[in-house]
Design an enzyme around this catalytic site. Structure first.
Site, PDB file in Angstrom:
ATOM      1  N   LYS A 252      32.911  -5.561   9.377  1.00  0.00           N
ATOM      2  CA  LYS A 252      34.091  -6.323   9.801  1.00  0.00           C
ATOM      3  C   LYS A 252      34.342  -7.510   8.857  1.00  0.00           C
ATOM      4  CE  LYS A 252      35.573  -3.673  13.079  1.00  0.00           C
ATOM      5  NZ  LYS A 252      36.899  -3.050  13.047  1.00  0.00           N
TER       6      LYS A 252
ATOM      7  N   TYR B 249      27.380  -3.675  11.470  1.00  0.00           N
ATOM      8  CA  TYR B 249      28.713  -3.787  12.082  1.00  0.00           C
ATOM      9  C   TYR B 249      29.407  -5.072  11.602  1.00  0.00           C
ATOM     10  CZ  TYR B 249      32.560  -4.035  15.378  1.00  0.00           C
ATOM     11  OH  TYR B 249      33.827  -4.127  15.912  1.00  0.00           O
TER      12      TYR B 249
HETATM   13  P1  NDP Z   1      37.045   2.805  21.357  1.00  0.00           P
HETATM   14  O1  NDP Z   1      35.691   3.401  21.208  1.00  0.00           O
HETATM   15  O2  NDP Z   1      37.670   2.833  22.689  1.00  0.00           O
HETATM   16  O3  NDP Z   1      38.060   3.465  20.300  1.00  0.00           O
HETATM   17  C1  NDP Z   1      37.668   3.761  18.979  1.00  0.00           C
HETATM   18  C2  NDP Z   1      38.659   4.706  18.348  1.00  0.00           C
HETATM   19  O4  NDP Z   1      38.239   4.954  16.991  1.00  0.00           O
HETATM   20  C3  NDP Z   1      38.733   6.034  19.052  1.00  0.00           C
HETATM   21  O5  NDP Z   1      40.058   6.450  19.183  1.00  0.00           O
HETATM   22  C4  NDP Z   1      37.979   6.977  18.126  1.00  0.00           C
HETATM   23  O6  NDP Z   1      38.531   8.287  18.191  1.00  0.00           O
HETATM   24  C5  NDP Z   1      38.269   6.362  16.753  1.00  0.00           C
HETATM   25  N1  NDP Z   1      37.265   6.756  15.781  1.00  0.00           N
HETATM   26  C6  NDP Z   1      35.948   6.399  15.734  1.00  0.00           C
HETATM   27  N2  NDP Z   1      35.335   7.038  14.728  1.00  0.00           N
HETATM   28  C7  NDP Z   1      36.264   7.838  14.141  1.00  0.00           C
HETATM   29  C8  NDP Z   1      36.232   8.760  13.060  1.00  0.00           C
HETATM   30  N3  NDP Z   1      35.100   9.001  12.367  1.00  0.00           N
HETATM   31  N4  NDP Z   1      37.368   9.407  12.722  1.00  0.00           N
HETATM   32  C9  NDP Z   1      38.514   9.168  13.416  1.00  0.00           C
HETATM   33  N5  NDP Z   1      38.610   8.315  14.433  1.00  0.00           N
HETATM   34  C10 NDP Z   1      37.495   7.663  14.797  1.00  0.00           C
HETATM   35  O7  NDP Z   1      36.887   1.300  20.846  1.00  0.00           O
HETATM   36  P2  NDP Z   1      37.955   0.120  20.622  1.00  0.00           P
HETATM   37  O8  NDP Z   1      39.304   0.523  21.047  1.00  0.00           O
HETATM   38  O9  NDP Z   1      37.365  -1.079  21.205  1.00  0.00           O
HETATM   39  O10 NDP Z   1      37.880  -0.023  19.034  1.00  0.00           O
HETATM   40  C11 NDP Z   1      39.015   0.009  18.201  1.00  0.00           C
HETATM   41  C12 NDP Z   1      38.794  -0.957  17.042  1.00  0.00           C
HETATM   42  O11 NDP Z   1      38.671  -2.273  17.581  1.00  0.00           O
HETATM   43  C13 NDP Z   1      37.519  -0.712  16.232  1.00  0.00           C
HETATM   44  O12 NDP Z   1      37.816  -0.904  14.871  1.00  0.00           O
HETATM   45  C14 NDP Z   1      36.568  -1.809  16.731  1.00  0.00           C
HETATM   46  O13 NDP Z   1      35.624  -2.153  15.768  1.00  0.00           O
HETATM   47  C15 NDP Z   1      37.555  -2.912  16.996  1.00  0.00           C
HETATM   48  N6  NDP Z   1      37.108  -3.975  17.878  1.00  0.00           N
HETATM   49  C16 NDP Z   1      36.705  -3.707  19.166  1.00  0.00           C
HETATM   50  C17 NDP Z   1      36.278  -4.731  19.976  1.00  0.00           C
HETATM   51  C18 NDP Z   1      35.764  -4.509  21.369  1.00  0.00           C
HETATM   52  O14 NDP Z   1      35.109  -5.422  21.926  1.00  0.00           O
HETATM   53  N7  NDP Z   1      36.037  -3.378  22.001  1.00  0.00           N
HETATM   54  C19 NDP Z   1      36.317  -6.122  19.525  1.00  0.00           C
HETATM   55  C20 NDP Z   1      36.740  -6.280  18.161  1.00  0.00           C
HETATM   56  C21 NDP Z   1      37.136  -5.248  17.389  1.00  0.00           C
HETATM   57  P3  NDP Z   1      37.679   9.640  18.275  1.00  0.00           P
HETATM   58  O15 NDP Z   1      36.350   9.322  18.851  1.00  0.00           O
HETATM   59  O16 NDP Z   1      38.509  10.547  19.129  1.00  0.00           O
HETATM   60  O17 NDP Z   1      37.617  10.109  16.861  1.00  0.00           O
HETATM   61  C1  8X3 Z   2      33.476  -6.065  18.748  1.00  0.00           C
HETATM   62  C2  8X3 Z   2      33.113  -7.377  19.353  1.00  0.00           C
HETATM   63  O1  8X3 Z   2      31.204  -8.992  19.795  1.00  0.00           O
HETATM   64  O2  8X3 Z   2      30.720  -6.628  19.986  1.00  0.00           O
HETATM   65  O3  8X3 Z   2      33.932  -6.189  17.454  1.00  0.00           O
HETATM   66  O4  8X3 Z   2      31.031  -7.642  17.831  1.00  0.00           O
HETATM   67  S1  8X3 Z   2      31.430  -7.661  19.219  1.00  0.00           S
END
Ligand code: NDP
Ligand code: 8X3
Length: 254
Positions: free
Chosen positions: A158, A154
């Site tokens: 990133k 992961y």
């Molecule tokens: P969620 O799990 O709530 O949302 C993830 C989204 O990504 C969903 O809408 C999902 O849609 C979509 N997704 C995942 N895999 C696929 C795929 N193969 N094809 C199409 N869509 C896909 O998580 P977050 O909102 O937290 O995550 C959003 C972004 O933020 C990510 O890139 C994550 O790495 C990043 N992030 C999150 C953090 C956190 O602490 N939550 C911190 C830092 C970064 P569906 O399953 O319907 O396809």
């Molecule tokens: C998501 C935040 O701390 O789980 O990108 O890597 S952490």
């Protein structure tokens, strides 16, 4: 000042979390939306709400961003010009060490977070270049700035998003296309439920004793980045909850 009204915003991964919150925030600014994800019902429901509450145009497409042909077909069928591309779809799967990691989990993360993001950028930017305008906003992470144990792949994905953001900015040097990254720390979404493969109790424990960021907190930052004047490019922004000082330095109240 609202510079976003009437712009078309493509958000990948809009079925939950940061992507869904961003769709709501951009609709609130009067933007037209192109939403993607794999869960059709969620996209249908969200689209209906946005259209009725904000009177904006919303289209959506259901596909897996890991499938290059599906990405190509989606982009070739787009009727709206994309003003802002938000590469948000992404996930972590598992917390295994490098010596015990699951190869399928690794593929899922690399194919989604890196190759999916690259594909969308590759497919959308040529038209932005033709118009000499546009904005690519990649959702990175604090995991793209700092590697931690149990996050080998992961964190690598990133870190790749950070490198892709910087290279994209340089590849588009001299154009008016902006390239940005938003790098959140702990945000309570479905992220941890996915990471722990449906173990919701374990997912909840990630945020125990501290106040995590909300998806809306990050969506507001994304809108801020997008709403700067045309000559202002925010390359990166790191946002953490006040109780978080690094990936693993998280204060928790008893
Ligand atoms: P969620 O799990 O709530 O949302 C993830 C989204 O990504 C969903 O809408 C999902 O849609 C979509 N997704 C995942 N895999 C696929 C795929 N193969 N094809 C199409 N869509 C896909 O998580 P977050 O909102 O937290 O995550 C959003 C972004 O933020 C990510 O890139 C994550 O790495 C990043 N992030 C999150 C953090 C956190 O602490 N939550 C911190 C830092 C970064 P569906 O399953 O319907 O396809
Ligand atoms: C998501 C935040 O701390 O789980 O990108 O890597 S952490």
């Amino acid at each position: 000042m609202n510079r976003l009204k009437g712009k078309s915003v493509l958000i990948t991964g809009a079925t939950s979390g940061i992507g869904k919150a961003s769709a709501i925030q951009f609709a609130g600014q009067g933007c037209n939306l192109i939403l993607t994800g794999r869960r059709k019902e969620r996209l249908e429901d969200l689209s209906k709400v946005l259209v009725s509450e904000y009177q904006v145009t919303v289209v959506f497409e259901v596909f897996d961003i890991r499938e290059l042909d599906a990405c190509k077909e989606f982009v070739s069928n787009l009727v709206l010009d994309v003003d802002i591309l938000i590469n948000n779809a992404g996930l972590a799967v598992g917390v295994d060490s490098v010596q015990s990691g699951d190869f399928d989990d690794w593929d899922t993360m690399i194919d989604t977070n890196v190759k999916g993001l690259l594909a969308m950028t590759r497919l959308i930017t040529p038209k932005m270049i033709e118009r000499n305008s546009g904005h690519v906003i990649n959702i990175g992470s604090t995991a793209g700035h700092e590697a931690y144990p149990g996050g080998v792949v992961y964190c690598a994905t990133k870190h790749a998003v950070k490198a892709i953001t910087e290279s994209t900015k340089k590849d588009l040097h001299g154009t008016k296309i902006r390239v940005s990254m938003v790098s959140p720390g702990l945000v309570e979404t479905e992220f941890s439920n996915v990471r722990f493969k449906g173990d919701d109790k374990r997912a909840d424990s990630v945020y125990k004793g501290m106040q995590p960021l909300t998806a809306q907190d990050i969506a507001e930052i994304i809108v801020f980045v997008a709403n700067r004047p045309d000559h202002v490019n925010i390359l990166d922004s790191i946002i953490m909850p006040v109780y978080q000082s690094s990936a693993q330095m998280v204060h928790r109240d008893e």
